[in-house]
Design an enzyme around this catalytic site. Structure first.
Site, mmCIF file in Angstrom:
data_model
loop_
_atom_site.group_PDB
_atom_site.id
_atom_site.type_symbol
_atom_site.label_atom_id
_atom_site.label_comp_id
_atom_site.label_asym_id
_atom_site.label_seq_id
_atom_site.Cartn_x
_atom_site.Cartn_y
_atom_site.Cartn_z
ATOM 1 N N ASP A 50 0.702 -1.161 -0.087
ATOM 2 C CA ASP A 50 -0.056 0.137 -0.033
ATOM 3 C C ASP A 50 0.760 1.231 -0.044
ATOM 4 O O ASP A 50 2.146 0.961 0.407
ATOM 5 C CB ASP A 50 -0.790 -0.088 1.212
ATOM 6 C CG ASP A 50 -1.607 1.186 1.458
ATOM 7 O OD1 ASP A 50 -2.180 1.541 0.356
ATOM 8 O OD2 ASP A 50 -2.152 1.821 2.361
ATOM 9 N N ASP B 62 -1.282 -0.916 6.119
ATOM 10 C CA ASP B 62 -1.533 -0.345 7.385
ATOM 11 C C ASP B 62 -2.891 -0.678 8.034
ATOM 12 O O ASP B 62 -3.354 -0.584 9.052
ATOM 13 C CB ASP B 62 -1.551 0.975 7.284
ATOM 14 C CG ASP B 62 -2.749 1.927 6.394
ATOM 15 O OD1 ASP B 62 -3.410 0.977 5.594
ATOM 16 O OD2 ASP B 62 -2.426 3.054 6.331
#
Length: 1176
Positions: free
Chosen positions: A494, A858
């Site tokens: 990400d 995350d």
């Protein structure tokens, strides 16, 4: 009662025959990862009384052995005791899931209350009469079964068992608002019987049941068989030692299993008292276990820990969703828009309160009282938290070659054991031993050839790796995934919060007009009074908690940069409502004093937010409605991705330089947002206004640029992975140019490499799907000649290239150009504007190419991808990390190479331990058969010394060696049936056999050799010279093989770093040398060894052992260098991505630049001027 229709819930009477109806539309195909039951094959069976009694009799006659077989293979138990029947009549169901695993469940029934049928809807008159008539004669029964915590209900209209949630999955937003009046007690009671209790119940089994299940494991059944055999054979001491070790192992296993169950039960179980509204208007306190879908839930002002999923109907709630998403920033939830659209918690996340989340505060939902109002949408395992717990309780099976090959290898050992048993039987039969001893000795060979400790031994390396990871701040809830981490071939990252810093800083604002953009303003507070400043101050979901602003970090920075302050209503909020014309005020934004008093500028008024439509990843935007003092002037503001906002604005208001400005800012790595606004009629009822009416015909305001810095660790890690030939891929929801800039900054795209954009369009009424590969914009704007030079260089290998694609093009590529998808995946490095479900889909598509996929995020929008990946790493410490196999305390990607190194080390150790345990069994197997041939055997204490004193200690400390400090470009092999592994084992077995036979023949050739007493067999012949020489060679071989199979470089540190193992090797070599050269009378008597006085002979035995070690070591080194590769022709890899890589390497003209492709693969050389074809 919406969702529960007359013909849906099948209420069966005993004796009635219900055939499944045909001609029903089959449900739409679903993703087996998200909906594992969607591909389940269910077969119905009915008990047959005579078969049941026959199986009971057989169980008694076999002393329970038949029941054990049924426990291992439940399907056989069903087939033996039941007969097939329609699902509507079944007592037992045999379920085959999408992964091919079989399960047996029992169909349960429950009596319905009198009059409950009236709640199922309006029936045809005749049908209603028949129903009531049958009901009066017999009890009414509800049929269902429970599978993995989920309740499946028999639905006659579908002719199948379906998830009970199907009854409410068609609810619309309007239906949910109808539940605001509350359910009656009778309605609630019927729903409770249908949906079951609102519990996420993780079973905590008592120790006795756990013990029973553990002991019935085939491994422990084999242990029981072995111990029983040894006791009968008078191997008391050894049998007792193994029994003690097994007992300790079982006790630890039971304790850990129950401890984990209790921990998960405490996390999952949530029982509290909540307030619900009844249809009579009365609000009553009920236990959360009794909640059902449709209950109207009253949320107090101080909030609560929510025990169900619910849609927010009135008021706003500040929610901490870290348990589910890993996102530590509280989220503001707003009321669900009323409308005819179908409600879905996925698309309406900003209006849905999820089970297990902490509601910090609720406001604005109940005038004069405070709090909020919601309606229950899901309970139990159907909630978001229930789904999370279910993924932990019932994880996807680990499909890894090492574990598959280990089972196959055990079968090979079993075949060897059978051959050894037959050989022993023949030898013993010729020796005229008793039948009792013949059977015992023959069966004893099985316990030698198949080492009972093998499954436990190969987990040692994983346990050590797990401990080392824990010390480094990486926690693992699925230890088998550690070995899989050693085979990862591609890692997806990400962007925001993973590769880049979480926080953003405002870089500048640029207002837009129809004539163009104004000058860049570095500080938004320096903007003149106007809609742009008001939009920046008001278009957000920031809220106050104890006077402190909370919300998305981006929005906090944006509001802070304007200098405006947030005020929220206090008490009943009537004062603020009156100040702003009687509108229901959610929040007020007030300008700073210096702006109010600025000379020469228009007076800036406070602005009240009266309606919010929160940000949605799918919509890529948010909007608010504001009014000024007095409520006479109202505006709608929109904020979101520039492309989306521009598409919702009137074309004449969007500056002509919009695309070029956006491209320039994004190319610099800036996070760009656009704002728009439009005036509204102040007399509109903003509480009921719909989002679609607001977000259209807007006027473009300008751009907000924010700087997102790359974390300092990111470039180092990406470079490390690149040197190790591991692909790195970025998967983000951000703009594609911003993502490309970050990819260049962190080293995913080299400075000398080109980026090719993949643009795919979907089929529309006006156009056919198209696919186009184009060089990045900066190059595309050059002259035609330079483009041709770049294209020629690209095709001739002069330039390295990467593909970049956004979510919209990715969806079109999957739908209309599936033949190009694998090729694009092979070259794509940047995936931008990807929705959470697209991230999950990307991971699965990469796995279809046989990649071992790692995912690092995350946790906020990555939960699905983290679960789908072979190795998911969450950088969040929140409870949501339980959805990911690995969680790192360090909030940067430095944990990734560490995890891969530990995975490789663990895999190499596991393979080494497996080979060692296999060789250990062959050493002992060979010793026993050789000595059986000589009419003698191995003493009980000799077995004990080798098994406990040598092998067990070596196996325990062998895995202590840590990983190498560097990532090697090659990955360790995971197959146990590959030629190098099987070839080395075969050569070592030959050397082992030759070594023991050499010791035996050298002994027999000595002048002082005394032949055995041929009239006695087995241990009665001890001590003797044959046994002593074979024992000496075998003892050395146990130690030799521990050194030979222990691998070091490049995936593990060299052997000398494992100090304990090295010291133990020297000690054991010393002990064995002492036992051979100077055993002493006491030791000889204890171990039943023959005390040979010829020192030259004993030195010769040690020399044979040394030669055995030297040969095996050299052979192992040569095999590692590829000695056996010449024995088989090099074949194409079975991995699709490797075959595709070779294919693309031989296709220099791919990708076809600046050409328009159709779904059929027809090239179009021009964008326009060609006759349109109808896409089929």
């Amino acid at each position: 009662m919406r969702g529960i229709q007359a013909g849906d819930v099948r209420v069966l009477r005993p004796g009635s025959v219900v055939e499944p109806q045909s001609g029903l539309p089959s449900p739409s195909p679903r993703d087996p990862l998200l909906y594992p039951d969607s591909h389940m094959d269910v077969q119905g069976y009915k008990w047959v009384r005579w078969r049941v009694w026959l199986c009971r009799l057989a169980a008694v006659l076999t002393l329970g052995l038949l029941l054990i077989v049924f426990h291992w293979r439940p399907r056989l138990g069903v087939l033996a005791r039941c007969c097939s029947c329609p699902l509507a009549l079944s007592d037992i169901l045999l379920i085959r899931d999408s992964l091919g695993q079989q399960h047996v469940v029992q169909v349960l029934t429950e009596e319905m209350e009198d009059g409950s049928l009236d709640l199922f809807g309006d029936l045809e008159e005749n049908e209603w009469r028949d129903t009531v008539h049958l009901y009066n004669e017999k009890k009414t029964l509800l049929r269902y079964y429970l599978f993995e915590g989920i309740r499946y209900l028999w639905l006659d209209t579908k002719g199948a068992f379906c998830r009970v949630s199907v009854l409410n999955e068609d609810w619309t937003c309007k239906d949910l608002y109808a539940f605001q009046k509350g359910l009656s007690h009778q309605d609630q009671s019927v729903r409770s019987r249908i949906y079951g209790p609102n519990l996420i119940d993780v079973p905590v089994k008592p120790y006795m049941k756990l013990l029973f299940e553990e002991v019935l494991n085939p491994f422990y059944m084999f242990q029981i068989f072995s111990i029983t055999l040894w006791m009968i054979d008078h191997y008391y001491f050894y049998a007792i030692c193994i029994f003690i070790i097994s007992t300790i192992s079982i006790s630890i296993s039971l304790y850990e299993t129950r401890k984990q169950s209790i921990t998960l039960n405490n996390m999952a179980r949530l029982v509290t008292n909540v307030t619900v509204r009844r249809s009579s208007g009365v609000e009553e306190l009920v236990n959360s276990v009794d909640l059902v879908p449709g209950d109207c839930l009253i949320i107090p002002q101080e909030g609560l820990l929510l025990p169900c999923d619910a849609a927010l109907l009135s008021g706003e709630c500040l929610v901490n969703e870290s348990m589910l998403t890993g996102e530590s920033v509280p989220v503001l939830k707003t009321p669900l828009p009323a409308g005819e659209g179908r409600y879905s918690s996925d698309t309406e996340r900003r209006h849905t309160l999820f089970c297990g989340t902490q509601l910090i505060q609720a406001k604005g939902g109940r005038p004069g009282v405070g709090g909020a109002v919601a309606v229950v949408t899901n309970v139990g395992f159907f909630t978001a938290k229930g789904s999370l717990v279910s993924s932990i309780l019932y994880p996807q099976p680990v499909n890894f070659r090492f574990y598959q090959d280990s089972v196959k290898f055990m079968l090979i050992l079993s075949v060897v054991a059978i051959i050894g048993t037959i050989y022993s039987f023949v030898i013993l039969f010729r020796s005229n031993v008793t039948w009792e001893e013949l059977v015992i000795r023959s069966l004893d060979v099985i316990t030698i050839a198949v080492p009972p400790a093998l499954p436990a031994a190969i987990t040692t390396g994983t346990i050590y790796a797990q401990r080392r990871l824990k010390k480094q701040g990486i926690f693992c809830i699925s230890p088998p995934r550690i070995n899989i981490a050693g085979k990862v071939s591609i890692f997806c990252f990400d962007k925001t919060g993973t590769l880049t810093e979480e926080g953003l800083d405002v870089w500048g604002v640029m207002e837009g007009h129809h004539t163009g953009f104004s000058e860049l303003v570095p500080e938004p507070r320096l903007l003149p009074a106007g809609p742009m400043l008001s939009g920046l101050a008001c278009c957000h979901t920031v809220t106050l908690l104890h006077g402190q602003p909370l919300g998305d970090p981006l929005e906090l920075k944006m509001v802070e940069s304007t200098g405006w302050t947030l005020q929220e209503p206090e008490g009943d909020g009537n004062a603020l409502d009156a100040e702003f014309g009687g509108h229901k005020v959610l929040a007020v934004m007030r300008p700073p004093i210096y702006q109010l008093q600025a000379q020469g500028n228009p007076i800036i008024e406070a602005v009240a937010i009266v309606q919010r439509f929160p940000f949605s990843s799918a919509l890529q935007r948010m909007s608010v409605v504001t009014v000024t003092c007095g409520g006479h002037t109202a505006f709608a503001f929109i904020k979101g991705s520039p492309e989306m906002v521009a598409s919702l604005c009137r074309a004449e208001t969007v500056p002509t330089q919009f695309s070029s400005k956006l491209r320039n800012f994004s190319s610099e790595g800036l996070r760009v947002l656009a704002l728009g606004f439009k005036p509204l009629d102040g007399n509109t009822d903003f509480a009921t206004i719909e989002r679609g009416d607001i977000e259209k015909d807007m006027q473009f305001l300008g751009l907000l640029m924010m700087k997102n810095l790359v974390k300092p660790e990111s470039p180092k890690v990406i470079n490390m992975l690149r040197l190790a030939h591991l692909r790195s891929v970025m998967v983000t929801g951000d703009n594609i140019l911003t993502a490309v800039n970050v990819a260049k900054s962190c080293g995913m795209v080299g400075s000398d490499e080109k980026v090719i954009f993949v643009n795919a369009t979907s089929h529309t009424a006006q156009s056919t799907p198209t696919l186009r590969f184009s060089l990045e914009d900066g190059e595309a704007s050059n002259s035609q000649g330079s483009v041709e030079i770049l294209t020629r260089g690209l095709y001739q290998g002069g330039f390295g290239h990467h593909l970049a694609i956004n979510g919209k093009s990715f969806a079109a590529l999957c739908d209309y150009f599936p033949e190009y998808l694998p090729k694009v995946l092979m070259r794509a490095t940047v995936f931008a504007r990807m929705a959470p479900d697209q991230k999950t889909q990307l991971v699965k598509e990469l796995q279809k190419l046989n990649y071992r996929v790692g995912m690092c995020g995350d946790g906020a929008n990555d939960c699905g991808a983290l679960r789908a990946a072979d190795v998911g790493v969450s950088l969040s410490e929140a409870e949501a990390s339980v959805a990911s196999p690995f969680t790192s305390k360090n909030e940067n990607i430095s944990c990734v190479p560490l995890l891969i190194r530990e995975g490789r080390c663990s895999l190499v150790t596991s393979v080494s331990l497996f080979r060692y345990m296999a060789l250990y069994s062959f050493i002992q197997f060979c010793s026993v058969l050789v000595l059986y041939t000589e009419k003698t055997g191995v003493a009980d204490l000799q077995f004990l010394f080798c098994d406990i004193g040598l092998v067990t200690l070596l196996a325990i400390v062998m895995g202590r060696g840590g990983p190498s400090n560097d990532l090697c470009p090659c990955r360790p092999p995971a197959s146990l049936l590959a030629l190098p592994v099987l070839g080395s084992l075969l050569i070592h077995i030959c050397m082992i056999t030759l070594g023991q036979l050499a010791g035996l023949f050298i002994t027999k050739s000595q002048d002082w050799y005394i032949p055995l007493n041929s009239t006695v067999f087995g241990t009665a012949n001890l001590p003797n010279m044959e046994n002593t020489s074979v024992f000496a060679l075998a003892g050395f071989q146990y130690i030799i093989m521990a050194v030979v199979v222990t691998k070091g470089y490049p995936h593990k540190k060299p052997l000398y770093y494992n100090v304990i193992f090295l010291c133990l090797l020297f000690i054991m070599f010393g002990i064995m040398t002492w036992l051979v050269l100077y055993p002493g009378h006491v030791v000889c008597r204890i171990l039943q060894l023959y005390n040979i006085s010829d020192m030259n002979f004993k030195m010769l035995l040690v020399a044979v052992a040394a030669l055995n070690f030297l040969i095996c070591f050299i052979v192992e080194v040569l095999i590692d260098l590829g000695m056996l590769n010449c024995l088989h022709a090099k074949r194409p890899s079975k991995k699709q991505y490797k075959r595709l890589q070779a294919l693309l390497s031989d296709s220099p003209s791919w990708p076809p630049l600046n050409q328009i492709l159709s779904p059929a693969g027809i090239l179009r050389w021009s964008r326009r001027g060609l006759k349109e074809e109808r896409w089929r």
